[in-house]
Design a protein around this motif. Sequence first.
Motif, short mmCIF file in Angstrom:
data_model
loop_
_atom_site.label_atom_id
_atom_site.label_comp_id
_atom_site.label_asym_id
_atom_site.label_seq_id
_atom_site.Cartn_x
_atom_site.Cartn_y
_atom_site.Cartn_z
N PRO A 117 0.82 -1.22 0.00
CA PRO A 117 0.00 0.00 0.00
C PRO A 117 0.85 1.26 0.00
N ARG A 118 0.31 2.32 -0.61
CA ARG A 118 1.01 3.59 -0.69
C ARG A 118 0.07 4.72 -0.27
N ARG A 119 0.63 5.69 0.37
CA ARG A 119 -0.08 6.91 0.75
C ARG A 119 0.08 7.94 -0.37
N THR A 120 -0.96 8.70 -0.65
CA THR A 120 -0.90 9.76 -1.65
C THR A 120 -0.79 11.11 -0.95
N ILE A 121 0.15 11.92 -1.39
CA ILE A 121 0.31 13.27 -0.87
C ILE A 121 -0.03 14.24 -1.99
N PHE A 122 -0.84 15.24 -1.69
CA PHE A 122 -1.29 16.16 -2.73
C PHE A 122 -1.37 17.58 -2.17
N THR A 123 -1.43 18.53 -3.08
CA THR A 123 -1.67 19.92 -2.71
C THR A 123 -3.07 20.30 -3.17
N ALA A 124 -3.64 21.29 -2.49
CA ALA A 124 -4.93 21.83 -2.90
C ALA A 124 -4.94 23.33 -2.64
N GLN A 125 -5.48 24.07 -3.57
CA GLN A 125 -5.64 25.51 -3.39
C GLN A 125 -6.93 25.95 -4.09
N ARG A 126 -7.42 27.10 -3.71
CA ARG A 126 -8.64 27.60 -4.34
C ARG A 126 -8.38 27.93 -5.80
N LEU A 127 -9.31 27.55 -6.65
CA LEU A 127 -9.19 27.86 -8.07
C LEU A 127 -9.09 29.37 -8.30
N ALA A 128 -9.78 30.13 -7.46
CA ALA A 128 -9.77 31.58 -7.63
C ALA A 128 -8.39 32.18 -7.44
N GLY A 129 -7.52 31.49 -6.67
CA GLY A 129 -6.18 32.01 -6.43
C GLY A 129 -5.10 31.32 -7.22
N SER A 130 -5.49 30.45 -8.15
CA SER A 130 -4.51 29.64 -8.86
C SER A 130 -3.60 30.46 -9.79
N ALA A 131 -4.03 31.66 -10.17
CA ALA A 131 -3.22 32.50 -11.04
C ALA A 131 -2.21 33.34 -10.27
N SER A 132 -2.21 33.24 -8.95
CA SER A 132 -1.27 34.02 -8.15
C SER A 132 0.16 33.58 -8.45
N PRO A 133 1.04 34.48 -8.90
CA PRO A 133 2.42 34.09 -9.20
C PRO A 133 3.15 33.53 -7.98
N ALA A 134 2.91 34.09 -6.80
CA ALA A 134 3.58 33.61 -5.59
C ALA A 134 3.14 32.19 -5.26
N ALA A 135 1.84 31.92 -5.33
CA ALA A 135 1.32 30.58 -5.05
C ALA A 135 1.80 29.59 -6.10
N ARG A 136 1.83 30.02 -7.37
CA ARG A 136 2.29 29.13 -8.42
C ARG A 136 3.77 28.79 -8.23
N ALA A 137 4.56 29.79 -7.86
CA ALA A 137 5.99 29.56 -7.64
C ALA A 137 6.20 28.59 -6.48
N PHE A 138 5.43 28.76 -5.41
CA PHE A 138 5.58 27.86 -4.27
C PHE A 138 5.19 26.43 -4.64
N ARG A 139 4.10 26.29 -5.36
CA ARG A 139 3.63 24.94 -5.72
C ARG A 139 4.65 24.24 -6.60
N GLU A 140 5.19 24.95 -7.57
CA GLU A 140 6.17 24.34 -8.47
C GLU A 140 7.47 24.00 -7.74
N THR A 141 7.88 24.85 -6.81
CA THR A 141 9.08 24.58 -6.03
C THR A 141 8.87 23.38 -5.12
N LEU A 142 7.70 23.29 -4.54
CA LEU A 142 7.37 22.14 -3.69
C LEU A 142 7.36 20.85 -4.50
N GLU A 143 6.81 20.90 -5.71
CA GLU A 143 6.79 19.71 -6.56
C GLU A 143 8.19 19.25 -6.92
N ALA A 144 9.10 20.21 -7.13
CA ALA A 144 10.49 19.84 -7.41
C ALA A 144 11.12 19.17 -6.20
N ALA A 145 10.81 19.67 -5.00
CA ALA A 145 11.35 19.05 -3.78
C ALA A 145 10.80 17.65 -3.60
N ALA A 146 9.51 17.45 -3.90
CA ALA A 146 8.91 16.12 -3.78
C ALA A 146 9.52 15.15 -4.79
#
Length: 299
Positions: free
Chosen positions: A266-295
């Motif tokens: 068995p495996r655990r799934t780890i995911f991110t979630a954010q509001r669609l209304a804020g998905s265009a935020s450059p700061a939030a997008r940068a954080f999400r992409e940086t986090l994905e690189a770390a993962a």
Amino acid sequence: MLEIRRLVLLRELAIRGTLAAVAEALNFSPSAVSQQLSLLEKETGMPLLRKAGRRVRLTPQAEVLVQSAGDVLDTLERAEAALQASLTRVSGNVRVAVFQSAALALMPSTLRAMASQYPDVRVEMVQREPEEALRETWARDFDMVIAEQYPAHAAPHHPGLDRRALTTDAIRLALPSVAASLHPVDSLSEARVMPWVMEPRGAASRHFAEQLCRGTGFEPDVRYETADLQAHIRLVESGNAVALIPDLVWAGRDTSCRLLDLPDLPRRTIFTAQRLAGSASPAARAFRETLEAAAAAHA
């Protein structure tokens, strides 16, 4: 025209349930919240609240306003994201809710990379249990959540949240070393004779662990309960318990535990979630992409 701030208070009441909870969340006094909602009733010319014992309930007309308030907040959030995107430099604040093992394994390298690549972005992190954090992100307490989902235990879905898979990790049976073990245990079935440490009832990991043991034919002897997985590890390493522990917990540390694969891996799934209304935020997008690189580096 209706006062937006009063609409927001009404929405907060719908989310949090009591005037006291709204006041605490927004740093108001309960009497100030009540006064503002009374003014909103005068603006609309309609009753919005009804007493129900010591609590209040929203009328159908109030529910209409709550939906509209959510739409207004989404519009404002999209406008703020568009404004930030018009700048040549990525800046802003990102408030993140994260559970413990992700905070230990993924956040240090993510924060270092953010500080280096996006020095004008302020990242704030608060540890929360995933189910609570998902709701709080939907309610706008956080900009993003890092959450987990165990096999056969789906994390709750909230409208308007965009989920994106981050990584998965194996869940293994952690046993004391042969030298520390109270009993010679070499399988999940044999672990029935050992004390167990698990997270408190209600946690997805607890449900998964109990169901796995029961499916193997025994009821686990759960003597120790704590949400702190580092405490789980110490109890196992010291020979006092066994536990089911996801692999991400071991990132960056050695252990004397013996780690055994479980049936069906068995495996655990780890995911991110954010509001669609804020998905265009450059700061939030940068954080999400940086986090994905770390993962990806931990995979």
